[in-house]
Scaffold this motif. Structure first.
Motif, PDB file in Angstrom:
ATOM      1  N   PRO A   1       0.816  -1.219   0.000  1.00 20.50           N
ATOM      2  CA  PRO A   1       0.000   0.000   0.000  1.00 20.50           C
ATOM      3  C   PRO A   1       0.851   1.271   0.000  1.00 20.50           C
ATOM      4  O   PRO A   1       1.920   1.323   0.617  1.00 20.50           O
ATOM      5  N   THR A   2       0.378   2.266  -0.706  1.00 20.86           N
ATOM      6  CA  THR A   2       1.028   3.576  -0.743  1.00 20.86           C
ATOM      7  C   THR A   2       0.954   4.228   0.630  1.00 20.86           C
ATOM      8  O   THR A   2      -0.040   4.109   1.338  1.00 20.86           O
ATOM      9  N   VAL A   3       2.021   4.928   1.012  1.00 17.98           N
ATOM     10  CA  VAL A   3       2.030   5.674   2.274  1.00 17.98           C
ATOM     11  C   VAL A   3       2.412   7.119   1.993  1.00 17.98           C
ATOM     12  O   VAL A   3       2.994   7.433   0.946  1.00 17.98           O
ATOM     13  N   GLY A   4       2.091   7.994   2.929  1.00 16.79           N
ATOM     14  CA  GLY A   4       2.418   9.406   2.784  1.00 16.79           C
ATOM     15  C   GLY A   4       3.272   9.894   3.937  1.00 16.79           C
ATOM     16  O   GLY A   4       3.141   9.416   5.069  1.00 16.79           O
ATOM     17  N   ILE A   5       4.151  10.845   3.649  1.00 20.64           N
ATOM     18  CA  ILE A   5       4.978  11.481   4.683  1.00 20.64           C
ATOM     19  C   ILE A   5       4.787  12.983   4.568  1.00 20.64           C
ATOM     20  O   ILE A   5       5.039  13.573   3.506  1.00 20.64           O
ATOM     21  N   LEU A   6       4.312  13.597   5.638  1.00 23.23           N
ATOM     22  CA  LEU A   6       4.155  15.044   5.693  1.00 23.23           C
ATOM     23  C   LEU A   6       5.359  15.626   6.410  1.00 23.23           C
ATOM     24  O   LEU A   6       5.609  15.323   7.580  1.00 23.23           O
ATOM     25  N   LEU A   7       6.134  16.437   5.711  1.00 28.76           N
ATOM     26  CA  LEU A   7       7.294  17.101   6.301  1.00 28.76           C
ATOM     27  C   LEU A   7       6.938  18.558   6.547  1.00 28.76           C
ATOM     28  O   LEU A   7       6.640  19.298   5.608  1.00 28.76           O
ATOM     29  N   CYS A   8       6.953  18.964   7.811  1.00 23.54           N
ATOM     30  CA  CYS A   8       6.597  20.342   8.137  1.00 23.54           C
ATOM     31  C   CYS A   8       7.628  20.939   9.081  1.00 23.54           C
ATOM     32  O   CYS A   8       8.338  20.218   9.788  1.00 23.54           O
TER      33      CYS A   8
END
Length: 351
Positions: A291-298
């Motif tokens: 499954p695709t995953v997401g990474i939020l860099l803030c």
């Protein structure tokens, strides 16, 4: 008289030459590794003997000075017999007290790497962990120092995520091991403006450095990747643009990376979750793909707000700090000249 066919390449010659080149290189590699192991055996034995005599015969530290002087006199053409290096050998034997250390990852590293482990880290557990990563990933001495300075071991897997709830147990552990917190990009320290597009451009300008920080196994797919979703009630098409899209070649999954400059907001995860769902539907075309995953860099986040936001989303996403390397940390890294000197020293020791 020479035959007109003497200059013609005989059948099978190219294949034989290719095979011989590979065998020569393999032999050179194995010979270099064997020579390196023998050097480490020697240094370990010297350190072990110093330790034993200090324990049993009450030798003091001045004996190390004398040993260094006598060994330098006996072997004037060899480097490595300084007092400092002898003390490293002592610490080496103290850290790995069993001669069976040759079966451990540290035995695969050059002596310069070993001295970094001994001088920069305090526990054998940490030294073993960084030795294994360095051996597996082929880190240079400078890269090893860089990862120790940034405390890579504590950063890996530390990013808050909802992987445990959004993925099955085995896949959740794999995905968690892929992310870290914070992500520290040395080259972002040079970015004057803090607009998202400026940060994105800086990451692309030094893509190789960016991918090294994101972690082993990342392959770059695209920047500002266009995603389209048809409107079911009209001929219109909704467009979305993913900041950065990667494919993890070891875990066989797409990774959506979104950049946000400023304080974290719950809406950021809603946006990222939408992108993850679209990429998963449109790009994940084979059953072997995870499954695709997401990474939020803030650049700023509140732990409590992130936890509540992660609890309210179903998409497998992670949130991590985005940082540039601080000036004081950058100053602690070896310069190009220092790295070149290290390489020259190691080549000289092996010759």
């Amino acid at each position: 008289m020479a035959s007109p066919h003497d200059d013609l390449e005989p059948a099978g010659y190219a294949e034989l030459l290719t095979d011989l080149k590979a065998r020569v290189r393999a032999t050179q590699f194995h010979a270099a590794r064997a020579a390196n192991t023998e050097v480490l055996r020697l240094y370990w034995s010297i350190g072990h003997d110093i330790l034993e005599r200090q324990r049993t015969a009450g030798w003091g530290s001045k004996v190390v000075d004398r040993l260094a002087s006598d060994l330098q006199r006996e072997f004037p053409d060899q480097r490595g017999w300084s007092r400092r290096n002898l003390l490293y050998m002592r610490t080496f034997a103290l850290t790995w007290p069993d001669a069976g250390f040759v079966q451990q990852p540290v035995a695969q590293l050059p002596w310069g790497h070993v001295t970094v482990l001994l001088s920069r880290l305090k526990t054998t557990d940490d030294r073993d962990w960084y030795a294994e990563r360095s051996a597996v990933e082929g880190w240079s001495r400078g890269m090893l120092e860089y990862h120790i300075k940034l405390d890579l071991r504590r950063a890996l897997g530390a990013a808050p995520t909802d992987f445990a709830g959004a993925l099955d147990a085995a896949d959740s552990e794999l995905a968690q091991a892929m992310v870290k917190d914070p992500y520290v990009f040395e080259h972002l320290g040079l970015v004057r403006t803090r607009a998202e597009r400026e940060v994105e451009q800086a990451l692309m300008d030094r893509l190789q450095d960016t991918m090294l920080e994101l972690g082993r196994g990342m392959a770059f797919v695209g920047r500002q990747v266009r995603l389209t979703v048809p409107d079911d009630e009209s001929d219109a098409v909704d467009e979305f643009f993913v900041d950065l899209l990667f494919f993890h070649v070891e875990q066989l999954r797409y990774v959506v990376v979104e950049l946000k400059v400023g304080k974290f907001e719950p809406a950021h995860l809603g946006q990222l979750g939408t992108y993850v769902a679209i990429v998963d539907d449109q790009y994940r075309r084979h059953e072997i793909h995870a499954p695709t995953v997401g990474i939020l860099l803030c650049t700023g986040r509140s732990g409590a707000v992130v936890r509540y936001s992660l609890a309210s989303t179903n998409a497998p996403v992670a949130v991590a700090d985005l940082q540039g390397l601080p000036d004081e940390a950058r100053g602690a890294l070896p310069s190009v000249a220092e790295l070149q000197a290290v390489v020259a020293d190691e080549l000289e020791q092996r010759s």
